[in-house]
Design a protein around this motif. Structure first.
Motif, short mmCIF file in Angstrom:
data_model
loop_
_atom_site.label_atom_id
_atom_site.label_comp_id
_atom_site.label_asym_id
_atom_site.label_seq_id
_atom_site.Cartn_x
_atom_site.Cartn_y
_atom_site.Cartn_z
N ARG A 122 -2.50 -5.52 -9.47
CA ARG A 122 -3.16 -4.89 -10.62
C ARG A 122 -4.67 -5.02 -10.48
O ARG A 122 -5.20 -6.10 -10.24
CB ARG A 122 -2.70 -5.59 -11.90
CG ARG A 122 -3.37 -5.11 -13.17
CD ARG A 122 -2.92 -5.95 -14.36
NE ARG A 122 -1.47 -6.04 -14.42
CZ ARG A 122 -0.72 -5.36 -15.30
NH1 ARG A 122 -1.27 -4.57 -16.17
NH2 ARG A 122 0.57 -5.52 -15.30
N SER A 175 -5.90 0.13 3.25
CA SER A 175 -5.23 -0.91 2.47
C SER A 175 -6.15 -2.09 2.18
O SER A 175 -5.72 -3.24 2.12
CB SER A 175 -3.97 -1.42 3.20
OG SER A 175 -3.10 -0.36 3.48
N VAL A 225 -7.54 3.39 0.04
CA VAL A 225 -6.10 3.47 0.23
C VAL A 225 -5.74 3.55 1.71
O VAL A 225 -4.81 2.88 2.16
CB VAL A 225 -5.52 4.67 -0.56
CG1 VAL A 225 -4.03 4.82 -0.30
CG2 VAL A 225 -5.79 4.49 -2.05
N GLN A 261 -0.37 -0.99 -8.43
CA GLN A 261 0.32 -0.57 -7.23
C GLN A 261 1.26 -1.68 -6.82
O GLN A 261 0.82 -2.75 -6.42
CB GLN A 261 -0.66 -0.24 -6.11
CG GLN A 261 0.01 0.40 -4.92
CD GLN A 261 -0.98 0.84 -3.86
OE1 GLN A 261 -2.03 0.25 -3.70
NE2 GLN A 261 -0.63 1.88 -3.13
N TYR A 282 -11.47 0.08 -3.60
CA TYR A 282 -10.18 0.04 -2.92
C TYR A 282 -10.03 1.33 -2.13
O TYR A 282 -10.05 2.42 -2.68
CB TYR A 282 -9.04 -0.10 -3.93
CG TYR A 282 -7.65 0.10 -3.36
CD1 TYR A 282 -7.28 -0.44 -2.15
CD2 TYR A 282 -6.71 0.85 -4.05
CE1 TYR A 282 -6.00 -0.25 -1.63
CE2 TYR A 282 -5.44 1.05 -3.55
CZ TYR A 282 -5.09 0.49 -2.34
OH TYR A 282 -3.83 0.69 -1.82
N VAL A 312 -5.38 -0.11 -12.77
CA VAL A 312 -4.69 0.61 -11.72
C VAL A 312 -3.64 -0.34 -11.18
O VAL A 312 -3.95 -1.48 -10.82
CB VAL A 312 -5.66 1.05 -10.61
CG1 VAL A 312 -4.92 1.71 -9.47
CG2 VAL A 312 -6.74 1.97 -11.17
N SER A 370 0.81 -1.22 0.00
CA SER A 370 0.00 0.00 0.00
C SER A 370 0.84 1.27 0.00
O SER A 370 0.31 2.36 -0.22
CB SER A 370 -0.95 0.00 1.20
OG SER A 370 -0.22 0.06 2.40
N ASP A 371 2.14 1.15 0.24
CA ASP A 371 3.03 2.32 0.21
C ASP A 371 3.57 2.61 -1.18
O ASP A 371 4.20 3.65 -1.40
CB ASP A 371 4.21 2.11 1.17
CG ASP A 371 3.79 2.13 2.62
OD1 ASP A 371 2.73 2.73 2.92
OD2 ASP A 371 4.49 1.54 3.45
N GLN A 372 3.34 1.71 -2.12
CA GLN A 372 3.86 1.88 -3.48
C GLN A 372 3.05 2.95 -4.22
O GLN A 372 1.88 3.18 -3.93
CB GLN A 372 3.76 0.56 -4.25
CG GLN A 372 4.58 -0.55 -3.65
CD GLN A 372 6.06 -0.24 -3.72
OE1 GLN A 372 6.57 0.18 -4.75
NE2 GLN A 372 6.74 -0.44 -2.61
N PRO A 373 3.66 3.61 -5.21
CA PRO A 373 2.92 4.59 -6.02
C PRO A 373 1.79 3.90 -6.78
O PRO A 373 1.89 2.72 -7.12
CB PRO A 373 3.96 5.13 -7.00
CG PRO A 373 5.24 4.49 -6.67
CD PRO A 373 5.04 3.47 -5.62
N ILE A 374 0.73 4.64 -7.05
CA ILE A 374 -0.41 4.13 -7.81
C ILE A 374 -0.30 4.66 -9.23
O ILE A 374 -0.21 5.87 -9.44
CB ILE A 374 -1.73 4.56 -7.16
CG1 ILE A 374 -1.85 3.94 -5.76
CG2 ILE A 374 -2.91 4.17 -8.04
CD1 ILE A 374 -3.04 4.43 -4.96
#
Length: 162
Positions: free
Chosen positions: A64, A110, A107, A60, A105, A58, A32-36
């Motif tokens: 996917r 998470s 964010v 992350q 989803y 989308v 969940s810390d990764q860029p979207i």
């Protein structure tokens, strides 16, 4: 090899526990810390976020989300706070595939909630129901039956052949 185990059966749901182990915990903990990132045939900016259609997806980290249509809502800081997907929804991780009619989803938590004829597959194991809540960081999942329907699943013991 079965990565999740049946943790408990409730009247309306089944909970799958995520596997343990340092390598799995490290790879999931940062999802969940990764860029979207987004992609689609048609992208439109709205007053509250964005709208995607035509091969909408989308991404992350290694996860996917694909659907016919995706709506994204922005947060106070200009980032994405929530993504809503509809029509032929697929959420794919390196170890699971979730299919449904609609997904939301969030964010900040998470978590992704998939509804409508939900199918969760993990290797050869399959679980079906009406609503699935899935934590993208831990891999924990809770399946609920739909209106008048039951949860069903097929789980293969470790070491069985195709």
């Amino acid at each position: 090899m079965i990565r999740s185990i049946l943790a408990g059966v409730a009247a309306l749901g089944i909970v799958l526990a995520a596997p343990t182990g340092a390598a799995t915990a490290q790879s999931r903990a940062v999802a969940s810390d990764q860029p979207i990132m987004i992609g689609a045939d048609h992208v439109e900016r709205t007053t509250t976020g964005f709208s995607l259609s035509g091969r909408a997806e989308v991404l992350q980290g290694d996860n996917r989300l694909r659907a016919d249509r995706v709506q994204g809502a922005g947060g106070d800081s200009g980032g994405i706070s929530q993504v809503t997907a509809s029509g032929n929804v697929y959420y794919v991780t390196p170890t699971e595939t979730i299919r449904g009619d609609r997904a939301v989803y969030t964010v900040s938590t998470s978590s992704i909630v998939v509804t409508g004829d939900v199918i969760l597959t993990q290797g050869r194991n399959v679980l079906t129901g009406g609503r699935l809540t899935y934590n993208i960081d831990t891999g924990a999942a809770q399946m609920e039956g739909g209106t008048g329907s039951r949860i069903q699943g097929v789980f293969y013991p470790e070491g069985t052949r195709n």
